[in-house]
Design an enzyme around this catalytic site. Structure first.
Site, short mmCIF file in Angstrom:
data_model
loop_
_atom_site.label_atom_id
_atom_site.label_comp_id
_atom_site.label_asym_id
_atom_site.label_seq_id
_atom_site.Cartn_x
_atom_site.Cartn_y
_atom_site.Cartn_z
N LYS A 20 0.85 -1.20 0.00
CA LYS A 20 0.00 0.00 0.00
C LYS A 20 0.88 1.23 0.00
O LYS A 20 2.02 1.23 0.47
CB LYS A 20 -0.95 0.03 1.21
N ASP A 150 -3.17 -1.64 9.15
CA ASP A 150 -3.12 -1.68 7.69
C ASP A 150 -3.62 -3.00 7.11
O ASP A 150 -3.78 -3.12 5.89
CB ASP A 150 -1.68 -1.46 7.20
#
Length: 326
Positions: A20, A150
């Site tokens: 990410k 996350d």
């Protein structure tokens, strides 16, 4: 979430999970639970770790990496997020089963790209298929939030707003499309500790009030317009200055990306998350490859090119453990 065949002919299940990037990362005050309040826009990019699981009497793991990556900071015991993910799913489901987890890493370790979170998400999905659980996505996302802030996004992918500690997700429109949004990722041989960067953030703001984090409206508008140059102009990272203080050379690298490359093909540059990976946003694959070649020629470190946004964790049908590729 699609449901491809649960396992390959050898009984294994392989899942790819993406890295990410944070298009913005606004850091707020420390919450009562000790974590900082966050407001972020995540984007999943086409740089993946592969996690393969096989039936086993207990939960064990092995890991290997691309030649450019160090595994010095990757444990293989119960402290690894992939092992914790398998144990958590087994406890949640009452499956009482084991799995051998093998990770092929391509996402830099401690590079601000959430490689560990990707491994945790991939393990949840892989073990769910291996054990035939058919756990709803919503349940897997809730379990992912227990593993780390996350990890839920690594399951979902695309582009999304993250709030709370980053684990509460609100999907955004998928613009810009993968073929028009390309990231050049400049990696570092030495990782940067996320807790150390947050500690430096606190030192930097000692004695001053830290406002509640908010997503910049101009970034959301740029994403919805699909204009990559507008997205690049609105990139921001509240952890970038603390990362600069801990690793001063990063500042020069970001400035190089913003104004020092002869190609002038970079629409925006910033440190990825807590660093030390540096990101350069381009509008086409050709531009990204050109920028990557320039960075490589300067000998600044390993460079990858990846599109975004891409989907979250997904099963890779028919892939045997240990097979390589990116």
């Amino acid at each position: 979430m699609n449901r491809p065949p649960a396992a390959s002919p050898d009984g294994s299940v392989t899942v790819a999970a993406p890295a990410k990037v944070n298009l913005c990362l606004e850091v707020g005050p420390v919450r009562p639970d000790g974590f900082h309040a966050l407001a972020t826009v995540y984007q999943a990019i086409g740089l993946h770790d592969l996690v393969t699981v096989r039936p086993s009497d207990e939960v064990t793991m092995t890991v290997r990496a691309d030649d450019r990556l160090s595994l010095h900071d990757v444990p293989t015991d119960g402290s690894n997020i992939a092992v914790r993910a398998a144990l958590l799913l087994a406890e949640h489901s009452g499956a009482g089963r084991g799995a051998h987890i093998h990770i092929d890493k391509s996402i830099p370790v401690a590079g601000g790209l959430a490689g560990g979170s990707a491994d945790g998400a991939a393990t949840l999905l892989a073990c769910d298929r291996l054990w035939g659980l058919s756990t709803p996505l919503e349940e897997l996302v809730a379990l992912a939030a227990e593993l780390g802030c996350d990890v839920p996004f690594a399951l979902v992918g695309g582009t999304a707003i993250g709030s709370g500690r980053g684990e509460s997700l609100t999907p955004l429109l998928p613009a810009p499309q993968p073929e028009s949004c390309w990231w050049v990722v400049l990696e570092s041989a030495d990782g940067l500790s996320t807790p150390a960067v947050y500690k430096e953030f606190d030192v930097l703001h000692d004695g001053s009030a830290v406002p509640s984090p908010r997503i910049p409206e101009d970034l959301v508008a740029a994403l919805r317009s699909g204009e990559v140059a507008a997205v690049g102009a609105t990139l921001s990272n509240g952890l970038q200055e603390p990362a600069f203080r801990l690793r001063p050379g990063l500042r020069e690298t970001i400035e190089l990306g913003r104004s020092g490359l002869p190609s002038a093909r970079v629409h925006g540059a910033l440190v990825s998350g807590s660093g030390p990976s540096c990101l350069f946003l381009c509008g086409s694959r050709a531009d990204a490859v050109h920028v990557a070649e320039e960075l490589t020629a300067r000998g600044l470190g390993p460079v990858s090119v990846a599109p975004g946004p891409v989907p979250g964790a997904r099963v890779v049908p028919g892939r045997a453990a240990g097979a390589r590729g990116r």
